[in-house]
Scaffold this motif. Structure first.
Motif, PDB file in Angstrom:
ATOM      1  N   LYS A  62     -25.940 -29.857 -23.953  1.00  0.00           N
ATOM      2  CA  LYS A  62     -26.971 -30.823 -22.579  1.00  0.00           C
ATOM      3  C   LYS A  62     -27.493 -29.721 -21.809  1.00  0.00           C
ATOM      4  N   LEU A  63     -26.918 -28.572 -20.781  1.00  0.00           N
ATOM      5  CA  LEU A  63     -27.808 -27.664 -21.302  1.00  0.00           C
ATOM      6  C   LEU A  63     -28.614 -26.653 -22.173  1.00  0.00           C
ATOM      7  N   LYS A  64     -28.296 -27.160 -22.797  1.00  0.00           N
ATOM      8  CA  LYS A  64     -29.338 -26.413 -24.047  1.00  0.00           C
ATOM      9  C   LYS A  64     -30.558 -27.627 -24.461  1.00  0.00           C
ATOM     10  N   ALA A  65     -30.193 -28.201 -24.252  1.00  0.00           N
ATOM     11  CA  ALA A  65     -31.420 -29.537 -24.257  1.00  0.00           C
ATOM     12  C   ALA A  65     -32.105 -29.423 -23.332  1.00  0.00           C
ATOM     13  N   ASN A  66     -31.348 -29.115 -21.771  1.00  0.00           N
ATOM     14  CA  ASN A  66     -32.075 -29.317 -20.669  1.00  0.00           C
ATOM     15  C   ASN A  66     -33.004 -27.749 -20.860  1.00  0.00           C
ATOM     16  N   CYS A  67     -32.716 -26.824 -21.156  1.00  0.00           N
ATOM     17  CA  CYS A  67     -33.592 -25.051 -21.624  1.00  0.00           C
ATOM     18  C   CYS A  67     -35.121 -25.820 -22.274  1.00  0.00           C
ATOM     19  N   LEU A  68     -34.583 -26.752 -23.342  1.00  0.00           N
ATOM     20  CA  LEU A  68     -35.947 -27.084 -24.295  1.00  0.00           C
ATOM     21  C   LEU A  68     -36.867 -28.002 -23.266  1.00  0.00           C
ATOM     22  N   GLN A  69     -36.418 -28.877 -22.907  1.00  0.00           N
ATOM     23  CA  GLN A  69     -36.948 -29.628 -22.354  1.00  0.00           C
ATOM     24  C   GLN A  69     -37.715 -28.859 -21.339  1.00  0.00           C
ATOM     25  N   LYS A  70     -37.481 -28.072 -20.036  1.00  0.00           N
ATOM     26  CA  LYS A  70     -37.680 -26.470 -19.403  1.00  0.00           C
ATOM     27  C   LYS A  70     -39.005 -26.096 -20.006  1.00  0.00           C
ATOM     28  N   MET A  71     -38.572 -25.880 -21.502  1.00  0.00           N
ATOM     29  CA  MET A  71     -40.036 -24.994 -22.043  1.00  0.00           C
ATOM     30  C   MET A  71     -40.686 -26.281 -22.873  1.00  0.00           C
ATOM     31  N   ASP A  72     -40.416 -27.170 -22.529  1.00  0.00           N
ATOM     32  CA  ASP A  72     -41.648 -28.749 -23.363  1.00  0.00           C
ATOM     33  C   ASP A  72     -41.639 -28.534 -24.925  1.00  0.00           C
ATOM     34  N   TYR A  73     -40.408 -28.506 -25.263  1.00  0.00           N
ATOM     35  CA  TYR A  73     -39.608 -28.791 -26.563  1.00  0.00           C
ATOM     36  C   TYR A  73     -39.019 -29.858 -26.622  1.00  0.00           C
ATOM     37  N   TYR A  75     -39.071 -32.540 -28.398  1.00  0.00           N
ATOM     38  CA  TYR A  75     -38.737 -33.220 -29.405  1.00  0.00           C
ATOM     39  C   TYR A  75     -36.885 -32.821 -29.424  1.00  0.00           C
ATOM     40  N   ASN A  76     -37.082 -31.533 -29.892  1.00  0.00           N
ATOM     41  CA  ASN A  76     -36.019 -30.679 -29.809  1.00  0.00           C
ATOM     42  C   ASN A  76     -34.671 -30.696 -28.782  1.00  0.00           C
ATOM     43  N   ALA A  77     -35.497 -31.098 -27.389  1.00  0.00           N
ATOM     44  CA  ALA A  77     -34.310 -31.365 -26.604  1.00  0.00           C
ATOM     45  C   ALA A  77     -34.207 -32.970 -26.939  1.00  0.00           C
ATOM     46  N   ILE A  78     -34.275 -34.055 -27.187  1.00  0.00           N
ATOM     47  CA  ILE A  78     -33.865 -35.194 -27.440  1.00  0.00           C
ATOM     48  C   ILE A  78     -32.614 -34.710 -28.371  1.00  0.00           C
ATOM     49  N   GLU A  79     -33.128 -34.527 -29.314  1.00  0.00           N
ATOM     50  CA  GLU A  79     -32.415 -34.030 -30.290  1.00  0.00           C
ATOM     51  C   GLU A  79     -30.602 -33.849 -29.720  1.00  0.00           C
ATOM     52  N   ASP A  80     -31.029 -33.060 -28.882  1.00  0.00           N
ATOM     53  CA  ASP A  80     -29.784 -31.926 -28.003  1.00  0.00           C
ATOM     54  C   ASP A  80     -29.323 -33.105 -27.620  1.00  0.00           C
ATOM     55  N   ALA A  99     -34.413 -40.042 -21.015  1.00  0.00           N
ATOM     56  CA  ALA A  99     -35.358 -39.910 -21.026  1.00  0.00           C
ATOM     57  C   ALA A  99     -37.106 -39.797 -20.128  1.00  0.00           C
ATOM     58  N   VAL A 100     -36.891 -38.484 -20.054  1.00  0.00           N
ATOM     59  CA  VAL A 100     -37.930 -37.675 -18.718  1.00  0.00           C
ATOM     60  C   VAL A 100     -38.597 -37.248 -20.226  1.00  0.00           C
ATOM     61  N   SER A 101     -37.475 -37.035 -21.244  1.00  0.00           N
ATOM     62  CA  SER A 101     -38.507 -36.199 -22.928  1.00  0.00           C
ATOM     63  C   SER A 101     -38.769 -36.837 -23.329  1.00  0.00           C
TER      64      SER A 101
END
Length: 187
Positions: A62-73, A75-80, A99-101
């Motif tokens: 979840k935290l990794k996905a949040n990091c990816l989301q902050k970096m505008d990645y 698709y990767n965030a959705i996977e995590d 949902a945000v991603s």
């Protein structure tokens, strides 16, 4: 084929990386949290990956996905977020974050479905906050306006969500009203 490549990479990493003990897993996770709080997302991902590789760790995904989301990645965030939801399907915040991603990549159908799931699991909490409900509601209304805007633009006609999604928006807004009434009755 992508799943096969991922599986192969995981096996190779497992053979060539040293085994990480439970204590080290916790250290990597804590360091990842610390780096996330300091907005050092790339460095946080390295530590969170180490925590994840040592064992399935819901909060690390979840935290990794949040990091990816902050970096505008997104698709990767959705996977995590998918992996975090797989580990803990009752966590409403993972659905909301995914949902945000999905909104960022213009997947309105996925966004609405995730918002609906987030509301559904949120209402099962014992402590309900109106600010979270307002966030759900504003996101749903924004998605509804976006969908209505797509219907007016003939060039985007292929991307128009079905009536089922519009119905799901209505159902989700109704669910929010029910939760608000329940929350008012409890107070």
């Amino acid at each position: 084929m992508k799943w096969f490549n991922n599986l192969t990479l995981e096996k190779i990493r497992g053979k060539f990386s040293k085994s990480i003990t439970a204590g080290e897993e916790s250290v990597h996770f804590e360091k990842g949290k610390e780096l996330y709080a300091a907005n050092q997302f790339q460095e946080a991902i390295i530590h969170l990956d180490s925590a994840i590789n040592s064992g399935s760790y819901h909060e690390a995904y979840k935290l990794k996905a949040n990091c990816l989301q902050k970096m505008d990645y997104h698709y990767n965030a959705i996977e995590d977020f998918d992996k975090a939801i797989e580990e803990n399907p009752l966590d409403f915040s993972s659905y909301y974050s995914r949902a945000v991603s999905k909104k960022a990549i213009f997947d309105f159908t996925g966004q609405i479905e995730d918002l609906h799931n987030a509301i559904y699991y949120y209402k099962k909490n014992t402590i309900l906050e109106n600010s979270i409900l307002r966030s759900f509601e504003s996101d749903l209304l924004f998605a509804k306006m976006s969908i209505d805007g797509l219907t007016k633009n003939a060039a985007e006609i292929a991307k128009i969500p079905s009536l089922e999604i519009k119905s799901l928006i209505t159902d989700s807004l109704h669910l929010i009203k029910q939760v608000k009434l329940k929350n008012a009755a409890v107070k």
